[in-house]
Design an enzyme around this catalytic site. Sequence first.
Site: not given
Ligand code: GCO
Length: 251
Positions: A142, A155
Amino acid sequence: MGLLTGKIAVVTGAASPRGLGKATAKLFAEHGATVVITDLDEAQAQAAADDLPGEGHMGMACNVTDKEACFATAAAVIEKLGAVDILVNNAGIQFRKPMLELETADWRRVLDINLTAAFVVGREAAKRMAKRGRGKVINIGSLTSELARATVAPYTVAKGGIKMLTKAMAAEWGELGIQSNAIGPGYMVTDMNEALLSNPDFDAWVKGRTPMRRWGLPEELAGTCIYLASDASNYVSGQIIYADGGMISVL
Ligand code: GCO
Protein backbone atom coordinates in the site's frame (compact mmCIF):
# COMPACT_ATOMS: atom_id res chain seq x y z
CA MET A 1 0.39 -17.51 -26.30
CA GLY A 2 -0.11 -15.52 -23.09
CA LEU A 3 2.51 -14.35 -20.63
CA LEU A 4 1.35 -16.96 -18.11
CA THR A 5 0.41 -19.91 -20.33
CA GLY A 6 0.72 -23.15 -18.40
CA LYS A 7 1.22 -21.41 -15.07
CA ILE A 8 -0.83 -22.07 -11.92
CA ALA A 9 -1.62 -18.99 -9.85
CA VAL A 10 -3.22 -18.65 -6.42
CA VAL A 11 -4.79 -15.26 -5.64
CA THR A 12 -6.02 -14.89 -2.06
CA GLY A 13 -9.01 -12.79 -1.06
CA ALA A 14 -10.05 -12.34 -4.68
CA ALA A 15 -13.82 -12.96 -4.59
CA SER A 16 -14.79 -9.30 -4.22
CA PRO A 17 -16.24 -8.22 -7.59
CA ARG A 18 -14.59 -4.76 -7.43
CA GLY A 19 -11.37 -5.88 -5.81
CA LEU A 20 -7.72 -5.80 -6.79
CA GLY A 21 -7.55 -9.59 -6.52
CA LYS A 22 -10.41 -10.24 -8.96
CA ALA A 23 -8.93 -7.85 -11.55
CA THR A 24 -5.54 -9.57 -11.19
CA ALA A 25 -7.09 -13.05 -11.47
CA LYS A 26 -8.93 -11.96 -14.64
CA LEU A 27 -5.78 -10.67 -16.35
CA PHE A 28 -3.85 -13.77 -15.29
CA ALA A 29 -6.57 -15.96 -16.83
CA GLU A 30 -6.55 -13.85 -20.02
CA HIS A 31 -2.82 -14.57 -20.24
CA GLY A 32 -3.28 -18.32 -19.99
CA ALA A 33 -2.87 -19.04 -16.28
CA THR A 34 -5.00 -21.52 -14.37
CA VAL A 35 -6.19 -19.46 -11.43
CA VAL A 36 -7.22 -20.54 -7.94
CA ILE A 37 -9.22 -17.88 -6.14
CA THR A 38 -9.38 -18.23 -2.38
CA ASP A 39 -11.69 -16.32 -0.11
CA LEU A 40 -13.53 -16.79 3.16
CA ASP A 41 -16.66 -18.05 1.42
CA GLU A 42 -16.16 -21.00 -0.95
CA ALA A 43 -19.31 -20.26 -2.96
CA GLN A 44 -18.21 -16.66 -3.58
CA ALA A 45 -14.69 -17.83 -4.46
CA GLN A 46 -16.08 -20.40 -6.92
CA ALA A 47 -18.44 -17.83 -8.45
CA ALA A 48 -15.48 -15.51 -9.01
CA ALA A 49 -13.47 -18.36 -10.55
CA ASP A 50 -16.39 -19.29 -12.82
CA ASP A 51 -16.47 -15.68 -14.01
CA LEU A 52 -12.88 -15.86 -15.30
CA PRO A 53 -12.13 -16.39 -19.01
CA GLY A 54 -10.91 -19.88 -19.95
CA GLU A 55 -11.31 -23.23 -18.23
CA GLY A 56 -10.05 -25.06 -15.15
CA HIS A 57 -10.11 -22.23 -12.63
CA MET A 58 -11.01 -23.05 -9.04
CA GLY A 59 -12.53 -21.31 -6.05
CA MET A 60 -11.54 -22.48 -2.60
CA ALA A 61 -12.45 -21.45 0.92
CA CYS A 62 -9.43 -20.25 2.87
CA ASN A 63 -9.49 -18.31 6.08
CA VAL A 64 -6.01 -16.86 5.72
CA THR A 65 -5.70 -16.47 9.49
CA ASP A 66 -6.05 -20.23 9.89
CA LYS A 67 -2.72 -21.92 9.09
CA GLU A 68 -4.34 -25.32 8.70
CA ALA A 69 -6.89 -23.89 6.27
CA CYS A 70 -4.09 -22.31 4.21
CA PHE A 71 -2.10 -25.53 4.33
CA ALA A 72 -5.18 -27.46 3.23
CA THR A 73 -5.76 -25.01 0.38
CA ALA A 74 -2.15 -25.23 -0.77
CA ALA A 75 -2.17 -29.03 -0.48
CA ALA A 76 -5.49 -29.30 -2.35
CA VAL A 77 -4.21 -27.05 -5.12
CA ILE A 78 -1.08 -29.19 -5.50
CA GLU A 79 -3.22 -32.32 -5.46
CA LYS A 80 -5.61 -31.08 -8.11
CA LEU A 81 -3.43 -28.88 -10.28
CA GLY A 82 0.04 -30.21 -9.69
CA ALA A 83 1.86 -27.16 -8.37
CA VAL A 84 1.77 -23.46 -7.54
CA ASP A 85 3.83 -21.20 -9.80
CA ILE A 86 2.52 -17.83 -8.62
CA LEU A 87 1.09 -16.66 -5.30
CA VAL A 88 -0.56 -13.26 -4.95
CA ASN A 89 -1.05 -12.44 -1.25
CA ASN A 90 -3.95 -10.09 -1.82
CA ALA A 91 -6.28 -10.91 1.10
CA GLY A 92 -6.60 -7.96 3.45
CA ILE A 93 -9.01 -5.84 5.42
CA GLN A 94 -9.17 -2.19 6.40
CA PHE A 95 -10.21 -0.94 9.87
CA ARG A 96 -10.40 2.80 10.36
CA LYS A 97 -10.29 4.08 13.97
CA PRO A 98 -7.96 6.44 15.90
CA MET A 99 -5.43 4.54 18.02
CA LEU A 100 -6.70 6.10 21.25
CA GLU A 101 -10.02 4.32 20.64
CA LEU A 102 -8.60 1.16 19.06
CA GLU A 103 -9.12 -2.16 20.86
CA THR A 104 -6.10 -4.48 21.01
CA ALA A 105 -8.18 -7.28 19.49
CA ASP A 106 -8.91 -5.15 16.42
CA TRP A 107 -5.21 -4.29 16.10
CA ARG A 108 -4.29 -7.98 16.22
CA ARG A 109 -7.03 -8.98 13.73
CA VAL A 110 -5.81 -6.54 11.08
CA LEU A 111 -2.18 -7.58 11.54
CA ASP A 112 -3.15 -11.26 11.46
CA ILE A 113 -5.06 -10.99 8.18
CA ASN A 114 -2.93 -8.36 6.41
CA LEU A 115 0.56 -9.49 7.45
CA THR A 116 0.85 -12.81 9.29
CA ALA A 117 -1.34 -14.57 6.73
CA ALA A 118 0.96 -13.40 3.93
CA PHE A 119 3.83 -15.07 5.78
CA VAL A 120 1.90 -18.32 6.44
CA VAL A 121 0.46 -18.71 2.93
CA GLY A 122 3.77 -17.55 1.45
CA ARG A 123 5.69 -20.16 3.42
CA GLU A 124 3.33 -22.96 2.36
CA ALA A 125 3.55 -21.95 -1.29
CA ALA A 126 7.33 -21.48 -1.16
CA LYS A 127 7.81 -25.00 0.22
CA ARG A 128 6.25 -26.29 -2.98
CA MET A 129 7.87 -23.79 -5.31
CA ALA A 130 11.29 -24.71 -3.89
CA LYS A 131 10.83 -28.33 -4.98
CA ARG A 132 10.63 -27.12 -8.59
CA GLY A 133 13.31 -24.45 -8.22
CA ARG A 134 11.07 -21.61 -9.37
CA GLY A 135 8.15 -19.47 -8.25
CA LYS A 136 6.77 -15.96 -7.88
CA VAL A 137 5.44 -14.46 -4.65
CA ILE A 138 3.65 -11.11 -5.01
CA ASN A 139 2.53 -9.35 -1.82
CA ILE A 140 0.00 -6.52 -1.99
CA GLY A 141 1.28 -3.57 0.01
CA SER A 142 0.00 0.00 0.00
CA LEU A 143 1.02 3.64 -0.01
CA THR A 144 0.94 3.04 3.73
CA SER A 145 3.93 0.73 3.25
CA GLU A 146 5.83 4.06 3.14
CA LEU A 147 3.61 6.82 4.57
CA ALA A 148 1.16 6.88 7.47
CA ARG A 149 -2.38 8.23 7.35
CA ALA A 150 -4.22 8.99 10.58
CA THR A 151 -6.89 6.48 11.71
CA VAL A 152 -5.50 3.44 9.85
CA ALA A 153 -2.58 2.51 12.15
CA PRO A 154 -2.91 -1.32 12.16
CA TYR A 155 -3.32 -1.35 8.36
CA THR A 156 -0.31 0.98 8.00
CA VAL A 157 1.87 -1.14 10.27
CA ALA A 158 0.81 -4.34 8.50
CA LYS A 159 1.52 -2.86 5.07
CA GLY A 160 4.87 -1.53 6.26
CA GLY A 161 5.53 -5.08 7.39
CA ILE A 162 4.52 -6.41 3.97
CA LYS A 163 7.30 -4.31 2.41
CA MET A 164 9.92 -5.78 4.78
CA LEU A 165 8.44 -9.31 4.65
CA THR A 166 8.88 -9.12 0.88
CA LYS A 167 12.56 -8.26 1.33
CA ALA A 168 12.95 -11.08 3.90
CA MET A 169 11.38 -13.54 1.44
CA ALA A 170 13.78 -12.29 -1.26
CA ALA A 171 16.71 -12.75 1.13
CA GLU A 172 15.88 -16.36 1.98
CA TRP A 173 14.11 -17.68 -1.12
CA GLY A 174 16.23 -16.20 -3.91
CA GLU A 175 18.57 -19.20 -3.90
CA LEU A 176 15.50 -21.46 -4.25
CA GLY A 177 14.66 -19.79 -7.56
CA ILE A 178 11.75 -17.81 -6.10
CA GLN A 179 11.30 -14.09 -6.79
CA SER A 180 9.42 -12.18 -4.07
CA ASN A 181 8.09 -8.68 -4.79
CA ALA A 182 5.31 -6.34 -3.67
CA ILE A 183 2.94 -3.84 -5.22
CA GLY A 184 1.83 -0.65 -3.49
CA PRO A 185 -1.56 0.39 -4.86
CA GLY A 186 -2.54 4.02 -4.60
CA TYR A 187 -6.12 5.07 -3.88
CA MET A 188 -8.07 2.59 -5.99
CA VAL A 189 -11.77 2.26 -6.81
CA THR A 190 -12.46 -0.83 -4.72
CA ASP A 191 -15.17 -2.09 -2.36
CA MET A 192 -12.76 -1.57 0.56
CA ASN A 193 -12.59 2.15 -0.25
CA GLU A 194 -16.34 2.69 -0.72
CA ALA A 195 -16.60 4.91 2.38
CA LEU A 196 -13.79 7.12 1.05
CA LEU A 197 -15.07 7.25 -2.51
CA SER A 198 -18.46 8.47 -1.33
CA ASN A 199 -16.92 11.17 0.88
CA PRO A 200 -16.66 14.35 -1.25
CA ASP A 201 -13.90 15.86 0.90
CA PHE A 202 -11.78 12.69 0.77
CA ASP A 203 -12.43 12.31 -2.95
CA ALA A 204 -11.22 15.88 -3.49
CA TRP A 205 -8.14 15.23 -1.34
CA VAL A 206 -7.17 12.10 -3.33
CA LYS A 207 -7.61 13.92 -6.65
CA GLY A 208 -5.62 16.93 -5.41
CA ARG A 209 -2.84 14.81 -3.86
CA THR A 210 -2.45 12.48 -6.86
CA PRO A 211 -0.49 13.88 -9.84
CA MET A 212 -2.84 12.01 -12.21
CA ARG A 213 -5.77 13.75 -10.47
CA ARG A 214 -7.89 10.59 -10.21
CA TRP A 215 -8.40 7.33 -8.34
CA GLY A 216 -6.82 4.20 -9.80
CA LEU A 217 -8.78 1.31 -11.33
CA PRO A 218 -8.17 -2.29 -10.17
CA GLU A 219 -7.27 -3.35 -13.70
CA GLU A 220 -4.52 -0.72 -13.66
CA LEU A 221 -2.87 -2.61 -10.83
CA ALA A 222 -3.23 -5.99 -12.57
CA GLY A 223 -0.73 -4.95 -15.25
CA THR A 224 2.01 -4.47 -12.65
CA CYS A 225 1.02 -7.79 -11.12
CA ILE A 226 1.38 -9.68 -14.40
CA TYR A 227 4.86 -8.23 -14.94
CA LEU A 228 5.92 -9.55 -11.53
CA ALA A 229 4.20 -12.89 -12.23
CA SER A 230 5.87 -13.40 -15.61
CA ASP A 231 9.36 -14.39 -16.76
CA ALA A 232 9.94 -10.72 -17.63
CA SER A 233 10.76 -10.11 -13.94
CA ASN A 234 12.95 -13.19 -13.34
CA TYR A 235 15.84 -11.07 -12.05
CA VAL A 236 13.69 -8.70 -9.96
CA SER A 237 13.28 -9.54 -6.27
CA GLY A 238 12.71 -7.71 -2.99
CA GLN A 239 11.13 -4.71 -4.71
CA ILE A 240 7.89 -2.82 -4.09
CA ILE A 241 6.39 -1.11 -7.14
CA TYR A 242 3.87 1.70 -6.54
CA ALA A 243 0.89 1.83 -8.87
CA ASP A 244 -0.39 5.09 -7.37
CA GLY A 245 -0.75 7.74 -10.07
CA GLY A 246 2.48 9.30 -8.79
CA MET A 247 1.15 10.07 -5.30
CA ILE A 248 4.05 8.69 -3.26
CA SER A 249 6.62 10.62 -5.29
CA VAL A 250 5.33 14.13 -4.64
CA LEU A 251 4.62 16.45 -1.68
C1 GCO B 1 -7.33 4.40 3.58
C2 GCO B 1 -7.35 3.52 2.36
C3 GCO B 1 -5.92 3.20 1.92
C4 GCO B 1 -5.94 2.58 0.54
C5 GCO B 1 -4.61 2.10 0.05
C6 GCO B 1 -3.69 3.23 -0.24
O1 GCO B 1 -8.19 4.24 4.44
O2 GCO B 1 -6.43 5.27 3.61
O3 GCO B 1 -8.08 2.33 2.58
O4 GCO B 1 -5.34 2.36 2.87
O5 GCO B 1 -6.80 1.51 0.50
O6 GCO B 1 -4.04 1.21 0.95
O7 GCO B 1 -2.47 2.71 -0.72
